[in-house]
Design an enzyme around this catalytic site. Structure first.
Site, PDB file in Angstrom:
ATOM      1  N   CYS A   2      58.388  30.282  51.246  1.00  0.00           N
ATOM      2  CA  CYS A   2      59.104  30.862  51.818  1.00  0.00           C
ATOM      3  C   CYS A   2      57.901  31.013  52.913  1.00  0.00           C
ATOM      4  O   CYS A   2      57.328  30.163  53.411  1.00  0.00           O
ATOM      5  CB  CYS A   2      59.406  32.390  50.729  1.00  0.00           C
ATOM      6  SG  CYS A   2      56.716  32.886  50.824  1.00  0.00           S
ATOM      7  N   CYS A   5      54.183  31.854  52.782  1.00  0.00           N
ATOM      8  CA  CYS A   5      53.948  30.891  51.955  1.00  0.00           C
ATOM      9  C   CYS A   5      53.327  29.700  53.598  1.00  0.00           C
ATOM     10  O   CYS A   5      52.151  29.487  53.086  1.00  0.00           O
ATOM     11  CB  CYS A   5      54.432  30.397  51.068  1.00  0.00           C
ATOM     12  SG  CYS A   5      54.208  31.334  49.416  1.00  0.00           S
ATOM     13  N   ASP A  28      51.871  40.864  63.226  1.00  0.00           N
ATOM     14  CA  ASP A  28      53.446  40.811  63.030  1.00  0.00           C
ATOM     15  C   ASP A  28      54.106  40.214  64.454  1.00  0.00           C
ATOM     16  O   ASP A  28      53.386  40.679  64.907  1.00  0.00           O
ATOM     17  CB  ASP A  28      54.262  42.454  62.668  1.00  0.00           C
ATOM     18  CG  ASP A  28      55.189  42.376  62.064  1.00  0.00           C
ATOM     19  OD1 ASP A  28      55.636  42.601  61.191  1.00  0.00           O
ATOM     20  OD2 ASP A  28      56.095  42.298  63.623  1.00  0.00           O
ATOM     21  N   HIS A  44      51.853  33.395  45.759  1.00  0.00           N
ATOM     22  CA  HIS A  44      52.735  34.098  46.085  1.00  0.00           C
ATOM     23  C   HIS A  44      53.818  35.029  45.169  1.00  0.00           C
ATOM     24  O   HIS A  44      53.902  35.275  43.516  1.00  0.00           O
ATOM     25  CB  HIS A  44      54.576  33.472  45.923  1.00  0.00           C
ATOM     26  CG  HIS A  44      55.586  33.272  46.239  1.00  0.00           C
ATOM     27  ND1 HIS A  44      56.171  34.086  47.819  1.00  0.00           N
ATOM     28  CD2 HIS A  44      56.473  34.076  45.634  1.00  0.00           C
ATOM     29  CE1 HIS A  44      57.167  34.682  47.510  1.00  0.00           C
ATOM     30  NE2 HIS A  44      57.504  34.435  46.410  1.00  0.00           N
ATOM     31  N   ASN A  82      57.705  47.588  51.806  1.00  0.00           N
ATOM     32  CA  ASN A  82      58.624  47.649  51.481  1.00  0.00           C
ATOM     33  C   ASN A  82      59.058  47.152  50.475  1.00  0.00           C
ATOM     34  O   ASN A  82      58.829  45.820  50.302  1.00  0.00           O
ATOM     35  CB  ASN A  82      59.509  47.062  52.726  1.00  0.00           C
ATOM     36  CG  ASN A  82      59.666  47.972  54.549  1.00  0.00           C
ATOM     37  OD1 ASN A  82      59.379  49.505  54.379  1.00  0.00           O
ATOM     38  ND2 ASN A  82      59.333  47.207  55.583  1.00  0.00           N
ATOM     39  N   HIS A  93      57.908  37.480  50.014  1.00  0.00           N
ATOM     40  CA  HIS A  93      56.306  37.873  49.720  1.00  0.00           C
ATOM     41  C   HIS A  93      55.324  39.504  50.298  1.00  0.00           C
ATOM     42  O   HIS A  93      55.934  39.130  51.420  1.00  0.00           O
ATOM     43  CB  HIS A  93      55.824  36.120  50.417  1.00  0.00           C
ATOM     44  CG  HIS A  93      54.614  36.165  50.136  1.00  0.00           C
ATOM     45  ND1 HIS A  93      53.987  34.870  50.025  1.00  0.00           N
ATOM     46  CD2 HIS A  93      53.202  36.683  50.209  1.00  0.00           C
ATOM     47  CE1 HIS A  93      53.284  34.818  49.855  1.00  0.00           C
ATOM     48  NE2 HIS A  93      52.087  35.863  49.404  1.00  0.00           N
ATOM     49  N   HIS A  95      53.541  42.650  51.216  1.00  0.00           N
ATOM     50  CA  HIS A  95      52.774  42.029  52.244  1.00  0.00           C
ATOM     51  C   HIS A  95      52.455  44.032  52.811  1.00  0.00           C
ATOM     52  O   HIS A  95      53.895  44.352  52.263  1.00  0.00           O
ATOM     53  CB  HIS A  95      53.585  41.742  53.401  1.00  0.00           C
ATOM     54  CG  HIS A  95      55.188  41.819  53.714  1.00  0.00           C
ATOM     55  ND1 HIS A  95      56.126  41.226  52.560  1.00  0.00           N
ATOM     56  CD2 HIS A  95      55.747  42.839  55.052  1.00  0.00           C
ATOM     57  CE1 HIS A  95      57.239  41.764  53.554  1.00  0.00           C
ATOM     58  NE2 HIS A  95      56.782  42.215  54.557  1.00  0.00           N
ATOM     59  N   HIS A  97      52.130  46.404  55.611  1.00  0.00           N
ATOM     60  CA  HIS A  97      52.269  46.470  57.072  1.00  0.00           C
ATOM     61  C   HIS A  97      50.854  47.823  57.498  1.00  0.00           C
ATOM     62  O   HIS A  97      50.685  48.639  56.382  1.00  0.00           O
ATOM     63  CB  HIS A  97      53.796  47.493  57.522  1.00  0.00           C
ATOM     64  CG  HIS A  97      54.349  46.464  57.197  1.00  0.00           C
ATOM     65  ND1 HIS A  97      55.238  45.686  58.653  1.00  0.00           N
ATOM     66  CD2 HIS A  97      55.429  46.347  56.199  1.00  0.00           C
ATOM     67  CE1 HIS A  97      56.168  44.552  57.914  1.00  0.00           C
ATOM     68  NE2 HIS A  97      56.535  45.417  57.085  1.00  0.00           N
TER      69      HIS A  97
END
Ligand code: AMP
Length: 118
Positions: A2, A5, A28, A44, A82, A93, A95, A97
């Site tokens: 991904c 990764c 971002d 992962h 999300n 993957h 994450h 924010h």
């Protein structure tokens, strides 16, 4: 492999803010606030749905450290992850924010009736 990764493996460039053995934080690419950082585990994990509580224990501290590093810990910030299709997760993957650097709005999240499940 991904995209996140690949960022961890330095196969794709990123603007790194903080890193340790287990986690990475970087800007971002399409920021939605003056501070918009992504914090990820190096292992992962597809999403929050699959993450082990033991990872979240240190992830929490890492996110707090990112907020300090970006100097938004005192002024305030927002953490969002999300999950899946309805969560509008694009990168599979896990994450988080981290938004800050300005007063954030809290408004329209969907076109559905927000009271339909009450
Ligand atoms: P999400 O919709 O929660 O999966 O968010 C994925 C986020 O990853 C979006 O905010 C993208 O702008 C961000 N993103 C995608 N590719 C990259 C990249 N190569 N470097 C930094 N951020 C990225």
């Amino acid at each position: 492999m991904c995209i996140f990764c690949k960022i961890i493996n330095r196969e794709i460039p990123s603007n790194i803010i903080l890193e340790n053995e287990d986690f990475l934080a970087f800007h971002d690419i399409n920021p939605k606030a003056p501070v918009h950082v992504l914090a990820i585990p190096k292992v992962h994990v597809d999403s929050f749905n699959e993450v082990a509580p033991e990872i979240m224990k240190n992830m929490t501290k890492f996110i707090q450290d990112v907020a300090k590093e970006m100097n938004i810990d005192k002024s305030g910030y927002r953490v969002i992850t999300n999950v899946g299709e309805n969560g509008a997760q694009e990168v599979k993957h896990l994450h988080f924010h981290i938004f800050g650097g300005a007063k954030l709005s809290w408004s329209h999240l969907s076109d559905a009736n927000p009271k339909s499940m009450i």
